[in-house]
Design a protein around this motif. Structure first.
Motif, PDB file in Angstrom:
ATOM      1  N   PRO A 157      -3.581   7.898   4.142  1.00 20.00           N
ATOM      2  CA  PRO A 157      -4.416   6.741   4.450  1.00 20.00           C
ATOM      3  C   PRO A 157      -3.885   5.840   5.555  1.00 20.00           C
ATOM      4  O   PRO A 157      -4.572   4.904   5.964  1.00 20.00           O
ATOM      5  CB  PRO A 157      -4.463   5.988   3.114  1.00 20.00           C
ATOM      6  N   VAL A 158      -2.653   6.078   6.021  1.00 19.63           N
ATOM      7  CA  VAL A 158      -2.075   5.242   7.075  1.00 19.63           C
ATOM      8  C   VAL A 158      -1.498   6.131   8.168  1.00 19.63           C
ATOM      9  O   VAL A 158      -1.175   7.301   7.940  1.00 19.63           O
ATOM     10  CB  VAL A 158      -0.970   4.310   6.525  1.00 19.63           C
ATOM     11  N   GLN A 159      -1.338   5.562   9.345  1.00 18.54           N
ATOM     12  CA  GLN A 159      -0.790   6.311  10.463  1.00 18.54           C
ATOM     13  C   GLN A 159       0.728   6.366  10.445  1.00 18.54           C
ATOM     14  O   GLN A 159       1.336   7.303  10.974  1.00 18.54           O
ATOM     15  CB  GLN A 159      -1.261   5.702  11.785  1.00 18.54           C
ATOM     16  N   GLN A 160       1.381   5.383   9.832  1.00 21.07           N
ATOM     17  CA  GLN A 160       2.836   5.323   9.850  1.00 21.07           C
ATOM     18  C   GLN A 160       3.454   6.470   9.048  1.00 21.07           C
ATOM     19  O   GLN A 160       2.961   6.842   7.978  1.00 21.07           O
ATOM     20  CB  GLN A 160       3.326   3.986   9.269  1.00 21.07           C
ATOM     21  N   THR A 161       4.543   7.022   9.573  1.00 20.38           N
ATOM     22  CA  THR A 161       5.313   8.007   8.832  1.00 20.38           C
ATOM     23  C   THR A 161       6.159   7.285   7.788  1.00 20.38           C
ATOM     24  O   THR A 161       6.329   6.059   7.831  1.00 20.38           O
ATOM     25  CB  THR A 161       6.230   8.801   9.770  1.00 20.38           C
TER      26      THR A 161
ATOM     27  N   VAL B  40       2.168  -4.993   4.443  1.00 16.73           N
ATOM     28  CA  VAL B  40       0.807  -4.465   4.447  1.00 16.73           C
ATOM     29  C   VAL B  40       0.699  -3.486   5.612  1.00 16.73           C
ATOM     30  O   VAL B  40       0.885  -3.862   6.765  1.00 16.73           O
ATOM     31  CB  VAL B  40      -0.234  -5.582   4.596  1.00 16.73           C
ATOM     32  N   LEU B  41       0.393  -2.240   5.316  1.00 18.14           N
ATOM     33  CA  LEU B  41       0.300  -1.204   6.336  1.00 18.14           C
ATOM     34  C   LEU B  41      -1.108  -1.088   6.916  1.00 18.14           C
ATOM     35  O   LEU B  41      -1.274  -0.726   8.084  1.00 18.14           O
ATOM     36  CB  LEU B  41       0.707   0.153   5.746  1.00 18.14           C
ATOM     37  N   LYS B  42      -2.108  -1.414   6.081  1.00 18.53           N
ATOM     38  CA  LYS B  42      -3.492  -1.244   6.525  1.00 18.53           C
ATOM     39  C   LYS B  42      -4.397  -2.114   5.673  1.00 18.53           C
ATOM     40  O   LYS B  42      -4.164  -2.304   4.480  1.00 18.53           O
ATOM     41  CB  LYS B  42      -3.906   0.228   6.394  1.00 18.53           C
ATOM     42  N   SER B  43      -5.448  -2.651   6.297  1.00 16.17           N
ATOM     43  CA  SER B  43      -6.466  -3.432   5.604  1.00 16.17           C
ATOM     44  C   SER B  43      -7.822  -2.866   5.995  1.00 16.17           C
ATOM     45  O   SER B  43      -8.198  -2.904   7.162  1.00 16.17           O
ATOM     46  CB  SER B  43      -6.361  -4.913   6.001  1.00 16.17           C
ATOM     47  N   SER B  44      -8.550  -2.329   5.034  1.00 11.84           N
ATOM     48  CA  SER B  44      -9.818  -1.673   5.363  1.00 11.84           C
ATOM     49  C   SER B  44     -10.793  -1.789   4.208  1.00 11.84           C
ATOM     50  O   SER B  44     -10.393  -1.943   3.045  1.00 11.84           O
ATOM     51  CB  SER B  44      -9.596  -0.196   5.709  1.00 11.84           C
TER      52      SER B  44
ATOM     53  N   ILE C 181      -3.334  -1.408   1.871  1.00 14.83           N
ATOM     54  CA  ILE C 181      -2.289  -0.425   1.612  1.00 14.83           C
ATOM     55  C   ILE C 181      -0.956  -1.136   1.837  1.00 14.83           C
ATOM     56  O   ILE C 181      -0.667  -1.599   2.938  1.00 14.83           O
ATOM     57  CB  ILE C 181      -2.399   0.803   2.544  1.00 14.83           C
ATOM     58  N   ILE C 182      -0.160  -1.237   0.780  1.00 10.52           N
ATOM     59  CA  ILE C 182       1.053  -2.048   0.798  1.00 10.52           C
ATOM     60  C   ILE C 182       2.259  -1.190   0.443  1.00 10.52           C
ATOM     61  O   ILE C 182       2.222  -0.426  -0.525  1.00 10.52           O
ATOM     62  CB  ILE C 182       0.945  -3.218  -0.205  1.00 10.52           C
ATOM     63  N   ALA C 183       3.327  -1.322   1.223  1.00 10.24           N
ATOM     64  CA  ALA C 183       4.602  -0.678   0.906  1.00 10.24           C
ATOM     65  C   ALA C 183       5.495  -1.698   0.224  1.00 10.24           C
ATOM     66  O   ALA C 183       5.598  -2.848   0.677  1.00 10.24           O
ATOM     67  CB  ALA C 183       5.266  -0.149   2.175  1.00 10.24           C
TER      68      ALA C 183
END
Length: 280
Positions: free
Chosen positions: A44-48, A209-213, A226-228
């Motif tokens: 769901p996120v682009q980050q590795t 927060v990695l992504k908000s959608s 999406i939270i780490a």
């Protein structure tokens, strides 16, 4: 009667067709096991994982580009912002009693709650120095005499915007109240979700927060952060654990009833050495 000539390759074609039907389970192809790769959900996120670890240990930024901001008053460097809760005005409400943010559409009531909280405060009383009437809440600024580094912004939601009476801040998920903003749209739900995040433990070091959608159907609006989150190792030299979670608010498109759900998507191990690295 003369024997009819044989058609070249006829038996080979019929044999191949028979084998093909047999290999498909006699037409039961729907029962064939799916490829393991095809069953995996998309990332769901682009980050590795490595990039997530490095972001967590760096400590900033904790939100992606375009995330809602809450600007601080000019000239003040140490500002704490809170939403008044039922437990702030009634100290007898201790766990496991539900805890939620208050709401009213009466400025006088909101002011009285702020004063009650100031009187109940365990530390020095803070004077009321300013008031603001924002679109979604009332705000009361308080400072302590002789303590220029202290400034508290106490907020009370307007019920015409949000009623959190059915929420329980002591629980990680469940009912999240009712959003009364109309028209109700995905943008309004995003505004609320990103705003509420600011008053959670996720708005601290060790979280990002990695992504908000968001997405929507005819009956439901949904917005996901999406939270780490970092879980430190209990023993020196061991790996930390980083969990990546989906923090999702759903809103009934008609009533505005809100629900919060939290799901762990995946986890991995890391350590802080060198700015962040993966480990086993």
């Amino acid at each position: 009667m003369p024997e009819s000539p044989r058609m070249p390759g006829l038996h080979a074609v019929m044999l191949a067709a028979t084998l093909l039907v047999a290999s498909c389970g006699g037409g039961g192809g729907d029962d064939a096991p799916a490829s393991p790769a095809a069953s995996l959900p998309p990332r769901p996120v682009q980050q590795t994982d490595l990039q997530i670890a490095q972001l967590i240990y760096a400590g900033t930024p904790r939100t992606p580009a375009g995330f809602q901001e809450d600007s601080q008053p000019a000239g003040l460097h140490n500002v704490a912002t809170v939403h008044l809760k039922n437990t702030d005005i009634d100290p007898s409400l201790v766990a496991p009693a539900p805890q939620h943010e208050l709401c009213t559409d009466d400025w006088t009531v909101a002011l009285d709650w702020s004063e009650t909280h100031a009187q109940h405060a365990m530390t020095q009383y803070a004077d009321l120095v300013e008031t603001n009437d924002a679109a979604h809440y009332y705000e009361f600024g308080r400072s302590r005499e002789g303590d220029p580094d202290f400034h508290m912004r106490e907020r009370v939601f307007k019920c015409s915007y949000l009623n959190r009476a059915t929420a329980n801040l002591r629980s990680p998920e469940g009912s999240a109240g009712e959003l009364h903003q109309r028209p109700l749209s995905g943008d309004e739900l995003r505004t609320l979700a990103e705003y509420l995040w600011r008053f959670t433990p996720y708005n601290n070091f060790g979280h990002a927060v990695l992504k908000s959608s968001g997405e929507s159907t005819a009956s439901t609006l949904s917005h996901t952060l999406i939270i780490a989150t970092l879980e430190r190792a209990v023993a020196s030299g061991r790996c930390d654990r980083i969990d990546v979670i989906a923090w999702r608010h759903d809103a009934d498109a008609t009533s505005g009833a809100l629900r919060l759900d939290v799901e762990t998507l995946w986890s991995f191990n890391a350590r802080e050495a060198g700015g962040g690295e993966l480990c086993q």
